[in-house]
Design a protein around this motif. Structure first.
Motif: not given
Length: 99
Positions: A32-36, A65-66, A88-98
């Motif tokens: 889940x890519x979901x901000x913080x 990160x993804x 963020x400037x490197x293109x990474x997104x914060x994600x949670x894996x379940x």
């Protein structure tokens, strides 16, 4: 809808299938890519315990990160060597894996 309601809905399963999912050896990973990610991971951990009946040792929620293209020594973090937030400037997104 609130974030908590969305997360609870994502994990809401009929009571008859909760154990089958928790004990299934062919579990799948969902990201889940979901901000913080810290708050979202906490909500997933609580839902795993409450809705799926998982113990602390069975929790599968992980934050990370993804995507992205830049890393230092194979790692991504909030701050680079100059203490500048740049994930963020490197293109990474914060994600949670379940699982």
């Amino acid at each position: 809808a609130s974030r908590r309601a969305v997360l609870a809905g994502a994990l809401a399963l009929p009571a008859s299938s909760r154990r089958a999912v928790a004990d299934d050896s062919s579990d799948i990973e969902v990201y889940f890519g979901c901000g913080c990610f810290w708050h979202v991971q906490h909500e997933f951990v609580m839902a795993e315990k409450k809705l799926l009946g998982r113990s602390d040792l069975q929790i599968t929620s992980r934050a990370g990160y993804a995507g992205g293209s830049g890393m230092q020594d194979g790692k991504v973090c909030y701050h680079n060597a100059a203490q500048i937030s740049d994930y963020g400037s490197l293109g990474h997104a914060e994600v949670v894996r379940l699982r």
